[in-house]
Design an enzyme around this catalytic site. Structure first.
Site, PDB file in Angstrom:
ATOM      1  N   PHE A  59       0.827  -1.208   0.000  1.00 45.61           N
ATOM      2  CA  PHE A  59       0.000   0.000   0.000  1.00 45.61           C
ATOM      3  C   PHE A  59       0.868   1.268   0.000  1.00 45.61           C
ATOM      4  CE2 PHE A  59      -2.821   3.183   1.942  1.00 45.61           C
ATOM      5  CZ  PHE A  59      -3.987   2.982   1.216  1.00 45.61           C
ATOM      6  N   GLU A  60       2.064   1.159   0.571  1.00 45.14           N
ATOM      7  CA  GLU A  60       2.967   2.313   0.681  1.00 45.14           C
ATOM      8  C   GLU A  60       3.849   2.504  -0.565  1.00 45.14           C
ATOM      9  OE1 GLU A  60       2.557   0.163   3.539  1.00 45.14           O
ATOM     10  OE2 GLU A  60       1.098   1.696   4.103  1.00 45.14           O
ATOM     11  N   ILE A  84      -1.072 -11.640  -0.959  1.00 42.71           N
ATOM     12  CA  ILE A  84      -1.753 -12.937  -1.013  1.00 42.71           C
ATOM     13  C   ILE A  84      -3.176 -12.765  -0.489  1.00 42.71           C
ATOM     14  CG2 ILE A  84      -1.661 -15.351  -0.248  1.00 42.71           C
ATOM     15  CD1 ILE A  84       1.399 -14.934   0.094  1.00 42.71           C
ATOM     16  N   HIS A  90      -9.197  -7.496   2.568  1.00 45.89           N
ATOM     17  CA  HIS A  90      -8.067  -6.573   2.636  1.00 45.89           C
ATOM     18  C   HIS A  90      -7.254  -6.619   1.339  1.00 45.89           C
ATOM     19  CE1 HIS A  90      -5.765  -3.971   5.208  1.00 45.89           C
ATOM     20  NE2 HIS A  90      -4.638  -4.625   4.977  1.00 45.89           N
ATOM     21  N   PHE A 115       5.383  -2.514 -12.420  1.00 42.34           N
ATOM     22  CA  PHE A 115       4.555  -3.285 -11.483  1.00 42.34           C
ATOM     23  C   PHE A 115       5.170  -4.673 -11.277  1.00 42.34           C
ATOM     24  CE2 PHE A 115       0.761  -5.763 -10.323  1.00 42.34           C
ATOM     25  CZ  PHE A 115       0.170  -4.939  -9.378  1.00 42.34           C
ATOM     26  N   ARG A 129       5.299 -17.751  -8.527  1.00 44.16           N
ATOM     27  CA  ARG A 129       5.553 -16.528  -9.301  1.00 44.16           C
ATOM     28  C   ARG A 129       6.772 -15.757  -8.801  1.00 44.16           C
ATOM     29  NH1 ARG A 129      -0.821 -14.933  -9.411  1.00 44.16           N
ATOM     30  NH2 ARG A 129      -1.454 -16.843 -10.472  1.00 44.16           N
TER      31      ARG A 129
HETATM   32  N1  INI Z   1       0.832  -5.689   2.228  1.00 49.52           N
HETATM   33  C1  INI Z   1       1.459  -6.471   1.311  1.00 49.52           C
HETATM   34  O1  INI Z   1       2.449  -6.020   0.689  1.00 49.52           O
HETATM   35  N2  INI Z   1       1.037  -7.740   1.079  1.00 49.52           N
HETATM   36  C2  INI Z   1      -0.048  -8.272   1.720  1.00 49.52           C
HETATM   37  O2  INI Z   1      -0.382  -9.475   1.452  1.00 49.52           O
HETATM   38  C3  INI Z   1      -0.746  -7.484   2.660  1.00 49.52           C
HETATM   39  N3  INI Z   1      -1.910  -8.006   3.348  1.00 49.52           N
HETATM   40  O3  INI Z   1      -2.312  -9.139   3.066  1.00 49.52           O
HETATM   41  O4  INI Z   1      -2.512  -7.346   4.179  1.00 49.52           O
HETATM   42  C4  INI Z   1      -0.257  -6.157   2.905  1.00 49.52           C
HETATM   43  N4  INI Z   1      -0.878  -5.354   3.815  1.00 49.52           N
HETATM   44  C5  INI Z   1      -0.258  -4.211   4.422  1.00 49.52           C
HETATM   45  C6  INI Z   1      -0.515  -2.933   3.651  1.00 49.52           C
HETATM   46  O5  INI Z   1       0.201  -2.953   2.434  1.00 49.52           O
HETATM   47  C7  INI Z   1      -0.061  -1.690   4.438  1.00 49.52           C
HETATM   48  O6  INI Z   1       1.303  -1.773   4.724  1.00 49.52           O
HETATM   49  C8  INI Z   1      -0.822  -1.504   5.748  1.00 49.52           C
HETATM   50  O7  INI Z   1      -2.221  -1.565   5.541  1.00 49.52           O
HETATM   51  C9  INI Z   1      -0.468  -0.120   6.385  1.00 49.52           C
HETATM   52  O8  INI Z   1      -0.836   0.937   5.520  1.00 49.52           O
END
Ligand code: INI
Length: 173
Positions: A59-60, A84, A90, A115, A129
């Site tokens: 997400f970051e 995953i 989520h 990407f 993968r």
């Molecule tokens: N972030 C990932 O990179 N992979 C994941 O599978 C994942 N899951 O499953 O939750 C994940 N979550 C964290 C998210 O990217 C953020 O870091 C978090 O929500 C804080 O902003």
């Protein structure tokens, strides 16, 4: 008619690359980072031309990619992560926002942002993968990065690269 065709060659020399990687699922994500570096090395990237930025999760990736793009220090950015599905919704939010954000940063800054994120329903798919049975997404993203920087350099008439030019801050749309 034989239309003129444009495509980038696969020569990483003279360019600078940033890899931005999520720490989630690190045992898999680290394989993607290795794959990306392997591709860049094989394609002739210069010593010290690759830097790795680690972030908490996928997400970051977009915001970090934006900062890196605006630094003007890199010709291309390779975003890496493993998401995953598991049992919760989520996944949809994280994967969707990461994909949308990465695309936006690329279009807004003009810096290619690749990407290199594995999105998988199961751990087994994700493992396959990241270099086991179905290629390595990090390697593939790095190859695409090299192809694009060469294509854009040629389209710009051989304009300077991030490495050779003064630090510049590309215009944000
Ligand atoms: N972030 C990932 O990179 N992979 C994941 O599978 C994942 N899951 O499953 O939750 C994940 N979550 C964290 C998210 O990217 C953020 O870091 C978090 O929500 C804080 O902003």
């Amino acid at each position: 008619m034989q239309p003129k065709e444009h495509q980038g060659n696969l020569n990483a020399a003279g360019f600078r690359f940033a890899i931005i990687a999520s720490r989630w699922n690190d045992f898999l994500t680290s394989k993607l980072i290795e794959g990306a570096i392997d591709a860049l090395e094989r394609l002739g990237a210069d010593e010290d031309s690759v830097e790795v930025f680690k972030v908490p999760g996928s997400f970051e990736l977009p915001l970090t990619a934006q900062r890196v793009a605006l630094s003007g220090e890199f010709d291309a950015i390779i975003c890496i992560g493993t998401i995953i599905r598991g049992e919760t919704p989520h996944f949809e939010y994280v994967a969707g926002e990461a994909a949308k954000g990465i695309s936006q940063v690329s279009i807004q800054t003009g810096v290619p942002v690749l990407f290199g994120i594995v999105t998988a329903d199961t751990l087994e798919q994700a493992i396959n993968r990241t270099g086991v049975k179905a290629g390595n997404k990090g390697f593939e993203a790095a190859m695409s990065a090299v192809e694009l920087v060469n294509l854009y350099k040629a389209m710009d008439g051989g304009k300077e690269t991030a490495k050779s030019k003064e630090k510049a801050f590309p215009h944000v749309v």
